[in-house]
Design a protein around this motif. Sequence first.
Motif, PDB file in Angstrom:
ATOM      1  N   VAL A  67       0.431  14.826  -7.614  1.00  0.00           N
ATOM      2  CA  VAL A  67       0.755  13.397  -7.441  1.00  0.00           C
ATOM      3  C   VAL A  67       1.936  13.167  -6.483  1.00  0.00           C
ATOM      4  CG1 VAL A  67       1.487  11.289  -8.634  1.00  0.00           C
ATOM      5  CG2 VAL A  67      -0.313  12.710  -9.610  1.00  0.00           C
ATOM      6  N   PRO A  68       3.044  13.932  -6.594  1.00  0.00           N
ATOM      7  CA  PRO A  68       4.164  13.672  -5.661  1.00  0.00           C
ATOM      8  C   PRO A  68       3.995  14.375  -4.316  1.00  0.00           C
ATOM      9  CG  PRO A  68       4.804  15.318  -7.269  1.00  0.00           C
ATOM     10  CD  PRO A  68       3.396  14.922  -7.628  1.00  0.00           C
ATOM     11  N   GLY A  69       2.905  15.089  -4.100  1.00  0.00           N
ATOM     12  CA  GLY A  69       2.708  15.844  -2.855  1.00  0.00           C
ATOM     13  C   GLY A  69       2.880  17.328  -3.105  1.00  0.00           C
ATOM     14  N   TYR A  70       2.365  18.147  -2.166  1.00  0.00           N
ATOM     15  CA  TYR A  70       2.496  19.605  -2.299  1.00  0.00           C
ATOM     16  C   TYR A  70       3.959  19.994  -2.376  1.00  0.00           C
ATOM     17  CZ  TYR A  70      -2.374  20.118  -0.694  1.00  0.00           C
ATOM     18  OH  TYR A  70      -3.722  20.055  -0.568  1.00  0.00           O
ATOM     19  N   LEU A  71       4.238  20.998  -3.204  1.00  0.00           N
ATOM     20  CA  LEU A  71       5.612  21.500  -3.295  1.00  0.00           C
ATOM     21  C   LEU A  71       6.098  21.963  -1.917  1.00  0.00           C
ATOM     22  CD1 LEU A  71       8.096  22.294  -4.945  1.00  0.00           C
ATOM     23  CD2 LEU A  71       6.976  24.492  -5.462  1.00  0.00           C
ATOM     24  N   SER A  72       5.209  22.617  -1.164  1.00  0.00           N
ATOM     25  CA  SER A  72       5.625  23.143   0.154  1.00  0.00           C
ATOM     26  C   SER A  72       6.058  22.006   1.082  1.00  0.00           C
ATOM     27  CB  SER A  72       4.492  23.941   0.796  1.00  0.00           C
ATOM     28  OG  SER A  72       3.323  23.151   0.866  1.00  0.00           O
ATOM     29  N   LEU A  73       5.393  20.865   1.009  1.00  0.00           N
ATOM     30  CA  LEU A  73       5.804  19.719   1.849  1.00  0.00           C
ATOM     31  C   LEU A  73       7.143  19.164   1.349  1.00  0.00           C
ATOM     32  CD1 LEU A  73       5.539  17.539   3.990  1.00  0.00           C
ATOM     33  CD2 LEU A  73       4.033  16.265   2.442  1.00  0.00           C
ATOM     34  N   ARG A  74       7.271  19.056   0.035  1.00  0.00           N
ATOM     35  CA  ARG A  74       8.531  18.504  -0.497  1.00  0.00           C
ATOM     36  C   ARG A  74       9.712  19.438  -0.185  1.00  0.00           C
ATOM     37  NH1 ARG A  74       7.852  17.950  -6.089  1.00  0.00           N
ATOM     38  NH2 ARG A  74       5.857  19.055  -6.008  1.00  0.00           N
ATOM     39  N   ILE A  95       9.022  12.069  -3.452  1.00  0.00           N
ATOM     40  CA  ILE A  95       7.659  11.609  -3.785  1.00  0.00           C
ATOM     41  C   ILE A  95       6.964  11.246  -2.467  1.00  0.00           C
ATOM     42  CG2 ILE A  95       6.241   9.908  -5.030  1.00  0.00           C
ATOM     43  CD1 ILE A  95       7.863  11.530  -6.988  1.00  0.00           C
ATOM     44  N   CYS A  96       5.879  11.941  -2.169  1.00  0.00           N
ATOM     45  CA  CYS A  96       5.122  11.650  -0.944  1.00  0.00           C
ATOM     46  C   CYS A  96       4.045  10.614  -1.259  1.00  0.00           C
ATOM     47  CB  CYS A  96       4.474  12.926  -0.417  1.00  0.00           C
ATOM     48  SG  CYS A  96       5.695  14.195  -0.047  1.00  0.00           S
ATOM     49  N   SER A  97       3.849   9.710  -0.322  1.00  0.00           N
ATOM     50  CA  SER A  97       2.949   8.584  -0.563  1.00  0.00           C
ATOM     51  C   SER A  97       2.071   8.314   0.659  1.00  0.00           C
ATOM     52  CB  SER A  97       3.764   7.317  -0.860  1.00  0.00           C
ATOM     53  OG  SER A  97       4.582   7.511  -1.985  1.00  0.00           O
ATOM     54  N   ASN A  98       1.219   7.299   0.519  1.00  0.00           N
ATOM     55  CA  ASN A  98       0.359   6.890   1.637  1.00  0.00           C
ATOM     56  C   ASN A  98       1.160   6.030   2.602  1.00  0.00           C
ATOM     57  OD1 ASN A  98      -2.336   7.907   0.630  1.00  0.00           O
ATOM     58  ND2 ASN A  98      -1.633   6.658  -1.091  1.00  0.00           N
ATOM     59  N   GLY A  99       2.009   6.662   3.349  1.00  0.00           N
ATOM     60  CA  GLY A  99       2.865   5.941   4.286  1.00  0.00           C
ATOM     61  C   GLY A  99       4.163   5.511   3.618  1.00  0.00           C
ATOM     62  N   CYS A 259       8.210   6.718 -10.100  1.00  0.00           N
ATOM     63  CA  CYS A 259       7.222   6.557  -9.019  1.00  0.00           C
ATOM     64  C   CYS A 259       6.101   7.572  -9.150  1.00  0.00           C
ATOM     65  CB  CYS A 259       7.895   6.659  -7.652  1.00  0.00           C
ATOM     66  SG  CYS A 259       8.995   5.267  -7.356  1.00  0.00           S
ATOM     67  N   ASN A 260       6.436   8.740  -9.659  1.00  0.00           N
ATOM     68  CA  ASN A 260       5.414   9.754  -9.917  1.00  0.00           C
ATOM     69  C   ASN A 260       4.404   9.213 -10.940  1.00  0.00           C
ATOM     70  OD1 ASN A 260       4.101  12.176  -9.949  1.00  0.00           O
ATOM     71  ND2 ASN A 260       5.734  13.340 -10.950  1.00  0.00           N
ATOM     72  N   LYS A 261       4.935   8.589 -11.988  1.00  0.00           N
ATOM     73  CA  LYS A 261       4.070   8.019 -13.035  1.00  0.00           C
ATOM     74  C   LYS A 261       3.215   6.896 -12.452  1.00  0.00           C
ATOM     75  CE  LYS A 261       5.919   5.590 -16.546  1.00  0.00           C
ATOM     76  NZ  LYS A 261       6.551   5.296 -17.842  1.00  0.00           N
ATOM     77  N   LEU A 262       3.856   6.003 -11.688  1.00  0.00           N
ATOM     78  CA  LEU A 262       3.148   4.862 -11.082  1.00  0.00           C
ATOM     79  C   LEU A 262       2.026   5.353 -10.168  1.00  0.00           C
ATOM     80  CD1 LEU A 262       2.884   1.857 -10.193  1.00  0.00           C
ATOM     81  CD2 LEU A 262       4.734   2.274  -8.571  1.00  0.00           C
ATOM     82  N   GLN A 263       2.377   6.283  -9.289  1.00  0.00           N
ATOM     83  CA  GLN A 263       1.408   6.788  -8.323  1.00  0.00           C
ATOM     84  C   GLN A 263       0.256   7.523  -9.021  1.00  0.00           C
ATOM     85  OE1 GLN A 263       3.138   7.601  -4.244  1.00  0.00           O
ATOM     86  NE2 GLN A 263       2.398   9.630  -4.752  1.00  0.00           N
TER      87      GLN A 263
END
Length: 397
Positions: A67-74, A95-99, A259-263
Amino acid sequence: MVQVSARIANLAVSETLAMSQKSNELKSQGINVINLSVGEPDFFTPEHIKKAAKQAIDDNFSFYTPVPGYLSLRQAICKKLERENGLSYKPEQIICSNGAKQAVCNALLAVVDPGDEVIIPAPCWVSYVEMVKLAEGESRVIRTGIEQDFKINAAQLEAAITPKTRAIVLCAPSNPTGSVYSKTELEALANILAKYPNIIIIADEIYEHINYVGKHESIAQFENIRDRVVIINGVSKAYAMTGWRLGWMAAPQWIASACNKLQGQYTSGPSSIAQKAAEAAYLGDQQCVVDMRDAFMRRRDLIVKLASEIEGFKVNKPEGAFYLFPECSYYIGKSYNGKKIETSADLAMFLLEEGHVACVGGLAFEAPDYIRFSYATSDENIIEAMRRVKETLSKLK
Ligand code: PMP
Ligand code: GLU
């Protein structure tokens, strides 16, 4: 009658996207429109980033992502924050999102309760006020003009704070004005905010790399407010990746978790391929960012020169982003062929229909006397667009 919710009925259409769509419609009818409405780099995504995305497809990055994005990206984003901003974050705080658009909206939905006030220095990006509405909050817009380079000062900020203030959205470098706050200016704002521990600072830094005055300064650098700052950023502008839809926030843990929960209930993690591309963007060679910034700076100088020569325009010299925001009230109230220009939105429509240049009226940015031109386009387009604007405006009497 069956109808949409009041929430959606009360929401304005995104004017930047609407003007761009209108421009594309005219283009598809064979009309040669120059589109200076939507703000997006005209460059192609750099090769090494595209290659990483192709590799991700071949390597079967085709499953749901965390949900928050790949660990490697974070982790790559944490490295970027350390390297470029001197800020230390844990991957759990990203937290990675759609833009970046979703990241801003997530942040507001996570902290604003119905009736809470959100301070928005204006001119401001079109979506903030609408996102506050979605969160059922109230926007408190602080107005600034070209004479103060569109930047709020500490006294204006303090005057806007009430017991109901829950957040402020600060965008620097700014869309739509290109204004950049210096470290001293940010520090003065931070010192005010430090006195109000309930206010969350949402710092939209999506134009971080399009800065013509030196190093980017983040308001998150000030220790006295650091634990209340949500940094918003993403790859859209710096790496010419608007269509990939990858943005992120770096936030205090409690906001990141919210935000993790929301997403998790709303969109899940963003696209796997876009994430692998973004990872390559942050870990790869940064020369592409510098090259694009240099091109934007050259174009800034060009458009400032040409727009300054247009009668009735008041123009400043933006220090970042890729927008020019001239004051154009001289033309409000003038007419052409019996049709009166009542607002800057009318003026933008007139320039589109009569001059075939797409731009956006200032009202959408809470600044009715202004008009926005995005100069993220070729020198030839800028030269021809300003020629058309000058000629078209001269028809107004
Ligand atoms: N913030 C600002 C100020 C912007 O101009 C944009 C551009 N659309 C965004 C956020 C969102 O960027 P994106 O969703 O493409 O990452
Ligand atoms: N941020 C860009 C703009 O202001 C993209 C369009 C949008 O999302 O509003 O034009």
